[in-house]
Scaffold this active site. Structure first.
Site, PDB file in Angstrom:
ATOM      1  N   ASP A 199    -111.400 -13.226  23.464  1.00  0.00           N
ATOM      2  CA  ASP A 199    -110.223 -13.041  24.335  1.00  0.00           C
ATOM      3  C   ASP A 199    -109.481 -14.347  24.653  1.00  0.00           C
ATOM      4  O   ASP A 199    -109.170 -14.626  25.820  1.00  0.00           O
ATOM      5  CB  ASP A 199    -110.629 -12.347  25.647  1.00  0.00           C
ATOM      6  CG  ASP A 199    -111.135 -10.931  25.421  1.00  0.00           C
ATOM      7  OD1 ASP A 199    -111.311 -10.538  24.254  1.00  0.00           O
ATOM      8  OD2 ASP A 199    -111.369 -10.218  26.420  1.00  0.00           O
ATOM      9  N   ASP A 219    -108.356  -8.538  23.925  1.00  0.00           N
ATOM     10  CA  ASP A 219    -108.198  -7.527  24.969  1.00  0.00           C
ATOM     11  C   ASP A 219    -106.836  -6.867  24.731  1.00  0.00           C
ATOM     12  O   ASP A 219    -105.822  -7.560  24.555  1.00  0.00           O
ATOM     13  CB  ASP A 219    -108.248  -8.227  26.339  1.00  0.00           C
ATOM     14  CG  ASP A 219    -108.893  -7.394  27.420  1.00  0.00           C
ATOM     15  OD1 ASP A 219    -109.850  -6.638  27.125  1.00  0.00           O
ATOM     16  OD2 ASP A 219    -108.456  -7.491  28.590  1.00  0.00           O
ATOM     17  N   HIS A 241    -104.784  -3.545  26.013  1.00  0.00           N
ATOM     18  CA  HIS A 241    -104.720  -2.365  26.879  1.00  0.00           C
ATOM     19  C   HIS A 241    -103.371  -1.641  26.786  1.00  0.00           C
ATOM     20  O   HIS A 241    -102.314  -2.293  26.791  1.00  0.00           O
ATOM     21  CB  HIS A 241    -104.914  -2.773  28.340  1.00  0.00           C
ATOM     22  CG  HIS A 241    -106.217  -3.437  28.640  1.00  0.00           C
ATOM     23  ND1 HIS A 241    -107.438  -2.920  28.267  1.00  0.00           N
ATOM     24  CD2 HIS A 241    -106.504  -4.594  29.309  1.00  0.00           C
ATOM     25  CE1 HIS A 241    -108.407  -3.726  28.695  1.00  0.00           C
ATOM     26  NE2 HIS A 241    -107.874  -4.747  29.312  1.00  0.00           N
ATOM     27  N   HIS A 298    -103.680   1.874  31.427  1.00  0.00           N
ATOM     28  CA  HIS A 298    -105.133   1.637  31.379  1.00  0.00           C
ATOM     29  C   HIS A 298    -105.779   1.748  32.762  1.00  0.00           C
ATOM     30  O   HIS A 298    -105.230   1.283  33.763  1.00  0.00           O
ATOM     31  CB  HIS A 298    -105.423   0.248  30.788  1.00  0.00           C
ATOM     32  CG  HIS A 298    -106.845   0.086  30.383  1.00  0.00           C
ATOM     33  ND1 HIS A 298    -107.746  -0.679  31.095  1.00  0.00           N
ATOM     34  CD2 HIS A 298    -107.534   0.626  29.352  1.00  0.00           C
ATOM     35  CE1 HIS A 298    -108.924  -0.606  30.490  1.00  0.00           C
ATOM     36  NE2 HIS A 298    -108.821   0.169  29.437  1.00  0.00           N
ATOM     37  N   HIS A 353    -102.675  -7.050  32.579  1.00  0.00           N
ATOM     38  CA  HIS A 353    -102.947  -8.139  31.628  1.00  0.00           C
ATOM     39  C   HIS A 353    -103.131  -7.552  30.240  1.00  0.00           C
ATOM     40  O   HIS A 353    -103.537  -6.399  30.092  1.00  0.00           O
ATOM     41  CB  HIS A 353    -104.211  -8.913  32.039  1.00  0.00           C
ATOM     42  CG  HIS A 353    -105.457  -8.089  31.938  1.00  0.00           C
ATOM     43  ND1 HIS A 353    -105.861  -7.223  32.934  1.00  0.00           N
ATOM     44  CD2 HIS A 353    -106.383  -7.966  30.950  1.00  0.00           C
ATOM     45  CE1 HIS A 353    -106.969  -6.621  32.565  1.00  0.00           C
ATOM     46  NE2 HIS A 353    -107.312  -7.036  31.362  1.00  0.00           N
ATOM     47  N   LYS A 403    -110.016  -4.384  21.720  1.00  0.00           N
ATOM     48  CA  LYS A 403    -110.854  -3.600  22.618  1.00  0.00           C
ATOM     49  C   LYS A 403    -110.114  -3.290  23.902  1.00  0.00           C
ATOM     50  O   LYS A 403    -109.184  -4.009  24.279  1.00  0.00           O
ATOM     51  CB  LYS A 403    -112.148  -4.368  22.918  1.00  0.00           C
ATOM     52  CG  LYS A 403    -111.890  -5.717  23.562  1.00  0.00           C
ATOM     53  CD  LYS A 403    -113.172  -6.488  23.763  1.00  0.00           C
ATOM     54  CE  LYS A 403    -112.915  -7.797  24.463  1.00  0.00           C
ATOM     55  NZ  LYS A 403    -112.340  -7.672  25.818  1.00  0.00           N
ATOM     56  N   CYS A 421    -115.942 -11.047  29.871  1.00  0.00           N
ATOM     57  CA  CYS A 421    -116.036 -10.660  28.460  1.00  0.00           C
ATOM     58  C   CYS A 421    -116.996 -11.533  27.653  1.00  0.00           C
ATOM     59  O   CYS A 421    -117.662 -11.039  26.746  1.00  0.00           O
ATOM     60  CB  CYS A 421    -114.643 -10.597  27.851  1.00  0.00           C
ATOM     61  SG  CYS A 421    -113.700  -9.214  28.567  1.00  0.00           S
TER      62      CYS A 421
HETATM   63  C1  VGL Z   1    -111.516  -9.781  30.834  1.00  0.00           C
HETATM   64  C2  VGL Z   1    -111.274  -8.801  32.885  1.00  0.00           C
HETATM   65  C3  VGL Z   1    -110.505  -7.798  32.342  1.00  0.00           C
HETATM   66  C4  VGL Z   1    -112.080 -10.897  30.019  1.00  0.00           C
HETATM   67  C5  VGL Z   1    -110.763  -8.776  30.256  1.00  0.00           C
HETATM   68  O1  VGL Z   1    -111.585 -11.170  28.899  1.00  0.00           O
HETATM   69  O2  VGL Z   1    -113.050 -11.534  30.487  1.00  0.00           O
HETATM   70  N1  VGL Z   1    -111.767  -9.780  32.130  1.00  0.00           N
HETATM   71  N2  VGL Z   1    -110.255  -7.795  31.016  1.00  0.00           N
HETATM   72 ZN    ZN Z   2    -108.904  -6.400  30.209  1.00  0.00          ZN
END
Ligand code: VGL
Ligand code: ZN
Length: 220
Positions: free
Chosen positions: A15, A55, A57, A61, A90, A115, A164
């Site tokens: 990510d 990431d 979404h 979401h 995000h 994901k 993550c």
């Molecule tokens: C993440 C919170 C929500 C991450 C992703 O990449 O750590 N944290 N979505």
């Molecule tokens: Zn996320």
């Protein structure tokens, strides 16, 4: 120093997206500070394989506080029987903040796991979604992808350390990979939990290393 067994080792880039850096939708303090070190690893010839997670979404979401009237970001709800942190918007599919960070050389990354695309389920780990409405954590295929390429050792870096990266590393160890988190090439949403996080990861069989310990050959 730690020598990387090139043929059996993969670099896992978690990510590394603008939304997790200062100015982004879910900014992680100093998230951008990992970029130079990560670039050095990506440009080295140390890893036989490089894989990334992204990431990704949809706007509706379930992890977005905005989709729960009356809730604020960082509130925790119960979702499919488990705690779910509600996040600010995000990594919405197709937006700039969701791109793989434009300052890194993504060309040599052989697979990108997107994901969190199921609107009903969050997905912190690159290996499995969080729990879905059926109480299951469906796999992404990444474990099989790595095994079929005879990868046994994983070096994990990216964002965020306490979400993550943590979930990816724990699942990797549970899948039987020798798993190392490159601690200095990660940053936490909540750094006050870092001491506990070190212990949690160690208990899960994850090793913590520093990038300075990795023996790196320059590209020839
Ligand atoms: C993440 C919170 C929500 C991450 C992703 O990449 O750590 N944290 N979505
Ligand atoms: Zn996320």
């Amino acid at each position: 120093m730690m020598t990387i067994d090139r043929k059996r080792s993969a670099l896992v880039l978690v990510d590394i997206q603008p939304d997790f850096m200062p100015g982004g939708g879910l900014p992680v303090t100093d998230g951008h500070r990992i970029l130079d070190g990560v670039r050095k690893l990506m440009d080295s010839d140390a890893f036989g394989l490089q894989v990334a997670t992204q990431d990704w979404h949809p706007p509706d979401h379930v992890s977005f506080a905005a989709n729960h009237p009356g809730k604020e970001p960082l509130e925790v709800i119960s979702l499919h029987g488990h705690d779910q942190v509600l996040w600010p918007l995000h990594c919405v599919q197709g937006t700039e903040g969701a791109e793989l960070h434009p300052e890194l050389p993504w060309g040599q990354v052989s697979v990108i796991i997107r994901k969190g695309d199921d609107p009903r389920t969050d997905s912190y780990s690159g290996f499995r979604n969080n729990w879905n409405p059926d109480g299951l954590r469906p796999g992404t295929g990444l474990a099989g992808y790595l095994r079929e390429r005879k990868v046994s050792d994983l070096y994990v870096c990216g964002l965020a350390r306490d979400y993550c990266v943590k979930w990816t590393a724990e699942d990797a160890a549970a899948e039987g990979f020798r798993t190392r988190v490159i601690w200095d090439l990660t940053r936490s949403v909540d750094p006050s939990g870092d001491d506990d996080l070190r212990k949690t990861l160690a208990s899960a069989g994850v090793e913590l290393v520093e990038s300075s310990e990795l023996e790196m050959e320059s590209p020839s």
